[in-house]
Design a protein around this motif. Structure first.
Motif, PDB file in Angstrom:
ATOM      1  N   LEU A   1       1.101  -1.335  -0.210  1.00  0.00           N
ATOM      2  CA  LEU A   1      -0.166   0.042   0.470  1.00  0.00           C
ATOM      3  C   LEU A   1       1.008   1.550   0.105  1.00  0.00           C
ATOM      4  O   LEU A   1       1.324   1.942   1.253  1.00  0.00           O
ATOM      5  N   LEU A   2       0.911   1.876  -1.396  1.00  0.00           N
ATOM      6  CA  LEU A   2       2.101   2.890  -1.505  1.00  0.00           C
ATOM      7  C   LEU A   2       1.317   4.258  -1.174  1.00  0.00           C
ATOM      8  O   LEU A   2       0.798   4.375  -2.243  1.00  0.00           O
ATOM      9  N   ASN A   3       1.972   4.660  -0.099  1.00  0.00           N
ATOM     10  CA  ASN A   3       0.714   6.120  -0.444  1.00  0.00           C
ATOM     11  C   ASN A   3       1.358   7.730  -0.076  1.00  0.00           C
ATOM     12  O   ASN A   3       2.621   7.664   0.411  1.00  0.00           O
ATOM     13  N   PHE A   4       1.235   8.135  -1.547  1.00  0.00           N
ATOM     14  CA  PHE A   4       1.668   9.854  -2.135  1.00  0.00           C
ATOM     15  C   PHE A   4       1.443  10.560  -0.903  1.00  0.00           C
ATOM     16  O   PHE A   4       0.067  10.322  -1.378  1.00  0.00           O
ATOM     17  N   PHE A   5       2.136  11.585  -0.331  1.00  0.00           N
ATOM     18  CA  PHE A   5       1.140  12.894   0.645  1.00  0.00           C
ATOM     19  C   PHE A   5       2.198  14.001  -0.144  1.00  0.00           C
ATOM     20  O   PHE A   5       3.268  13.892  -0.196  1.00  0.00           O
ATOM     21  N   LYS A   6       0.964  14.957   0.065  1.00  0.00           N
ATOM     22  CA  LYS A   6       1.804  15.767  -0.630  1.00  0.00           C
ATOM     23  C   LYS A   6       0.069  16.931  -0.687  1.00  0.00           C
ATOM     24  O   LYS A   6      -0.287  16.870  -1.315  1.00  0.00           O
ATOM     25  N   ALA A   7       0.701  18.257   0.253  1.00  0.00           N
ATOM     26  CA  ALA A   7      -0.152  18.592   0.951  1.00  0.00           C
ATOM     27  C   ALA A   7       0.157  20.049   1.274  1.00  0.00           C
ATOM     28  O   ALA A   7       1.315  20.056   1.338  1.00  0.00           O
TER      29      ALA A   7
END
Length: 422
Positions: free
Chosen positions: A157-163
């Motif tokens: 489960l590869l989560n990319f976070f960009k906020a």
């Protein structure tokens, strides 16, 4: 509670009622409004002032939306030698075009599975952040593994976070496995932004009879990240659930992990390692609920803390009156490498049955000077000897990771941290 949090969270987040689940969301909203954000008087958050940290760091409570992730970014963030499947997410939004098609496994956006029993395992009334997620998650994923499936390859489960401007990311995952199945999940997050952001994640796992589920999680996000993570599972007859949580980075991290042991001859295993420096703060809250006889749980969490970092461990084991012949073990061990590092640890047992074998304990101290002297006396430099002892301490948790590529990746991260910092 600050005016900032009260107004923005309730208006911006609780107002998000799209993508179905109206009754589920309404129940989450009601539970959150009843609890509110935890204060310094909240016993469960006594040593983790996450509300204050959110106040200080999060300036825009609007949800962080979907964004474009490239195939090259996915490839660059796979572990060397990884041979499993990949499910890709961008701020919690599933990216099917970048994800594997897993033979025999259903993977569907939650918006298309509104009949799912969301919130029936991770109950919103138990924790305010779980309630907040239930009321206002933007997107999520439904994963179903059919009866008698042996999924040989792990699922990443590869989560990319960009906020931007301190936004909020609220992933939601529902996993259900049929009877007589076996599967391994690896949860790994990649931070693409240096700005502060708040991740509030909930994962519910519904195990079947005689299932073996492994769930590994690596937290190595940006130093400005704030995270509240909830993982809760039901373990049925003859089932086994094994969790390994590795926490290496983040400004403030709260991990809620709960195992509901509902069937005899079942087993729940919880292993954790937190390796902290700077001003990182990691709080591991675990809960094991033994409700039936002839079941077992094992729990081992270890921490190495330097600089002004802080670790919290609060582990609870409940043995209900009907849960005779329970075997439950819980241990928390910590090494402090600085006078400014702090650990608050509280292992707990509540037993209503009389025919059980249960133990719990904790230790907090510094490196064994005799062992350090022993290694130095045999020609090993002090820094190297120190690193060897620390790695031996941490390795007892890492050895519970069965996927070789992920274990080696975590080992390299841990060794690099121990070698360069400590």
């Amino acid at each position: 509670m600050s005016t900032l949090i009260k107004q923005d969270i309730l208006v911006e987040l609780l107002g998000n009622t799209g993508n179905g689940f109206e009754q589920v969301r309404a129940a989450g909203k009601e539970a959150f409004q009843a609890q509110g954000f935890p204060t310094n008087k909240s016993e469960e958050y006594k040593f983790t002032a996450i509300t204050k940290k959110i106040e200080q760091s999060i300036q825009n409570f609007a949800p962080a939306g979907d964004f474009a992730v490239t195939a090259e970014q996915v490839k660059d963030n796979l572990f060397e030698g990884y041979a499993g499947d990949v499910l890709v997410f961008a701020n919690g939004h599933y990216q099917p075009e970048l994800s594997s098609v897993i033979d025999g496994v259903e993977v569907t956006p939650l918006s298309e599975k509104t009949d799912t029993a969301l919130g029936s395992i991770a109950k919103s009334e138990k924790d305010p952040f779980c309630a907040l997620n239930q009321s206002s998650f933007e997107s999520g994923i439904f994963i179903s593994i059919p009866k008698k499936s042996q999924i040989q390859k792990p699922i990443l489960l590869l989560n990319f976070f960009k906020a931007n401007a301190g936004q909020v990311i609220q992933p939601r995952i529902w996993i259900e496995t049929g009877d007589f199945t076996e599967v391994t999940f690896i949860n790994h997050s990649v931070n693409l932004s240096d700005t502060p952001y708040f991740v509030n994640k909930v994962v519910e796992v519904k195990g079947g009879v005689n299932t073996h589920i492994r769930y590994y999680k690596l937290q190595n996000e940006g130093k400005n990240a704030i995270e509240a993570s909830t993982l809760e599972t039901d373990i049925q007859k003859d089932g086994r659930f094994t969790s390994v949580t590795i926490s290496l980075s983040g400004e403030m991290v709260r991990n809620n992990l709960s195992l509901n042991i509902l069937g005899s001859n079942s087993e729940g295993n919880m292993y954790g390692l937190y390796l902290l420096n700077g001003k990182s703060h990691v709080d591991n809250h675990t809960n094991v609920d033994h409700t039936v006889p002839h079941a077992e749980s094992n729990e081992l969490y270890k921490g190495i803390l330097a600089d002004s970092s802080r670790g919290v461990f609060n582990g609870k084991i409940f043995v209900r009156q009907d849960a005779q012949k329970t075997n439950a073990f819980q241990q928390n061990n910590n090494i402090l490498l600085s006078e400014d590092a702090v650990v608050n640890t509280k292992p707990q047992l509540e037993i209503w049955a009389d025919d059980v074998k249960c133990s719990h304990g904790c230790t907090t101290g510094q490196l064994d000077e005799e062992a350090l002297f022993y290694l130095q006396a045999r020609g090993i430099a002090k820094d190297q000897a120190k690193g060897l002892l620390l790695y031996a301490f941490a390795g007892e948790v890492l050895e519970h990771i069965t996927d070789e590529s992920f274990r080696e990746y975590c080992t390299e991260l841990v060794q690099g941290r121990l070698g360069s910092k400590f």
